[in-house]
Write an enzyme that holds these catalytic residues in place. Structure first.
Site, PDB file in Angstrom:
ATOM      1  N   ASN A  22       0.867  -1.049   0.134  1.00 45.65           N
ATOM      2  CA  ASN A  22       0.067  -0.135   0.052  1.00 45.65           C
ATOM      3  C   ASN A  22       0.727   1.196   0.102  1.00 45.65           C
ATOM      4  OD1 ASN A  22      -2.708   1.540   0.745  1.00 45.65           O
ATOM      5  ND2 ASN A  22      -1.209   2.059   2.440  1.00 45.65           N
ATOM      6  N   SER A  56      -3.266   0.664  -6.202  1.00 38.00           N
ATOM      7  CA  SER A  56      -3.025   1.428  -7.423  1.00 38.00           C
ATOM      8  C   SER A  56      -3.702   2.727  -7.169  1.00 38.00           C
ATOM      9  CB  SER A  56      -3.305   0.700  -8.539  1.00 38.00           C
ATOM     10  OG  SER A  56      -2.669   1.280  -9.499  1.00 38.00           O
ATOM     11  N   TYR A  77       3.398  10.244 -11.001  1.00 28.66           N
ATOM     12  CA  TYR A  77       2.494   9.323 -10.140  1.00 28.66           C
ATOM     13  C   TYR A  77       1.643   8.516 -10.922  1.00 28.66           C
ATOM     14  CZ  TYR A  77      -1.133   8.193  -6.775  1.00 28.66           C
ATOM     15  OH  TYR A  77      -2.418   7.588  -6.170  1.00 28.66           O
ATOM     16  N   LYS A 137       1.620   4.373 -11.275  1.00 23.25           N
ATOM     17  CA  LYS A 137       0.484   3.622 -10.823  1.00 23.25           C
ATOM     18  C   LYS A 137      -0.133   2.571 -12.165  1.00 23.25           C
ATOM     19  CE  LYS A 137      -0.129   4.460  -6.672  1.00 23.25           C
ATOM     20  NZ  LYS A 137       0.088   3.747  -5.628  1.00 23.25           N
ATOM     21  N   SER A 167      -6.624  11.886   2.698  1.00 22.45           N
ATOM     22  CA  SER A 167      -5.524  11.143   3.257  1.00 22.45           C
ATOM     23  C   SER A 167      -4.224  12.325   3.395  1.00 22.45           C
ATOM     24  CB  SER A 167      -4.818   9.990   2.449  1.00 22.45           C
ATOM     25  OG  SER A 167      -4.340  10.415   1.192  1.00 22.45           O
TER      26      SER A 167
END
Length: 304
Positions: free
Chosen positions: A100, A184, A199, A203, A234
């Site tokens: 993760n 992902s 990024y 991914k 987050s």
């Protein structure tokens, strides 16, 4: 029909799991979901000891002892080996590995002027070129290379979980095989770049890694699946899509042009998903990537 009751379909009691990036965000939520629902041990790996201990502190009193912090850095083979050794000294198998850990990259997008017109190509080149190559590469070290080496590091304990399974019985559902779940992102599918090129590309590579490993590990009966989240609050997303203290989970929090169901994902969304994938209900999954985004990916694709 008790086998169709939710308590059996989503049963994770006795499960042994390892979660990287368990000190915050989705990793923390997944750890707490597994602990709350009776998983025996959840080893959470991360660089920040304080964040890992905070995850433990948030667990229900009866489940605190089931979450075990392990400091480690997924970009270091030595650190991963050390984390593996610490975990292997406390368990002889791992049923579920959730890969993760992840970071955003330097903000590199196709910028426009304030009036919406294109930048001159020379300005665009300078803006993108002046991002240090090392910053771009670091994203792949964590999101892609780190994911690969984390999966490889724990293969022996995943294999050991399979060897503990009871012999199959005719017409009785066999328990789930050992599983790797990789986090992902819908960014791995999108040709638009809402965050940054590094990024999205990293991914996209993770999505391919799920498919490649699920095929390559077939003979070892180790399953590999993925989760591709959209917007969840987050540490990574606060400041770009969320205001401090606002999780954005109520209807109307986002315009439908951004998220069709007008809200972000909540803890219940990711917790329910991981319980489904980890329990008997998810035992037939292999090589699958589940998108959980409220329809955001379809908006990104159609507006390109």
């Amino acid at each position: 029909m008790s086998h169709l009751e939710a308590s059996n379909l989503y049963n994770v009691k006795g499960l042994v799991a390892v979660i990287t990036g368990g000190g915050s965000g989705l990793g923390r939520t997944m750890a707490l979901a597994l602990a709350t629902n009776g998983a025996a041990r959840i080893f959470i790996i991360g660089r920040r000891e304080g964040a890992l201990k905070e995850t433990v502190s948030l667990a229900p009193a009866a489940a605190k002892d089931s979450i075990i912090p392990v400091q480690g850095d997924v970009t270091s083979q030595e650190s991963l080996r050390s984390a593996y050794d610490k975990i292997a000294s406390q368990t002889d198998h791992v049923d579920l590995l959730i890969v993760n850990s992840g970071i955003l990259g330097p903000p590199a997008i196709i910028k426009r002027k304030d009036d919406g017109s294109l930048l001159p190509i020379s300005e665009l080149k300078d803006y993108l070129w002046n991002i240090p190559m090392a910053e771009f590469t670091k994203v792949f070290e964590v999101n892609t290379t780190g994911a690969y080496y984390t999966a490889i590091a724990f293969l022996p304990l995943l294999d050991a979980a399979n060897k503990r399974r009871a012999a199959p019985e005719k017409n009785k559902l066999s328990p789930p095989l050992a599983q790797i779940i990789m986090t992902s992102s819908i960014a791995g599918y999108s040709r638009r770049v809402p965050f940054d090129f590094a990024y999205n590309l990293s991914k996209g590579a993770v999505n391919h890694l799920v498919k490649a490993l699920s095929t390559s590990l077939t003979d070892y009966q180790i399953r590999v699946n993925g989760i591709a989240p959209g917007l969840y609050m987050s540490e990574m997303s606060v400041g770009t899509n969320f205001e401090e203290g606002n999780k954005g989970v109520s209807d109307g929090s986002f315009d439908p042009e951004k998220i069709p169901i007008t809200r972000a994902g909540g803890e219940e969304d990711i917790a329910g998903l991981v319980l489904w994938m980890a329990g008997a209900s998810g035992g037939y999954l292999n090589g699958n990537i589940t998108v959980t985004d409220g329809g955001r990916l379809s908006v990104l694709q159609s507006s390109y």
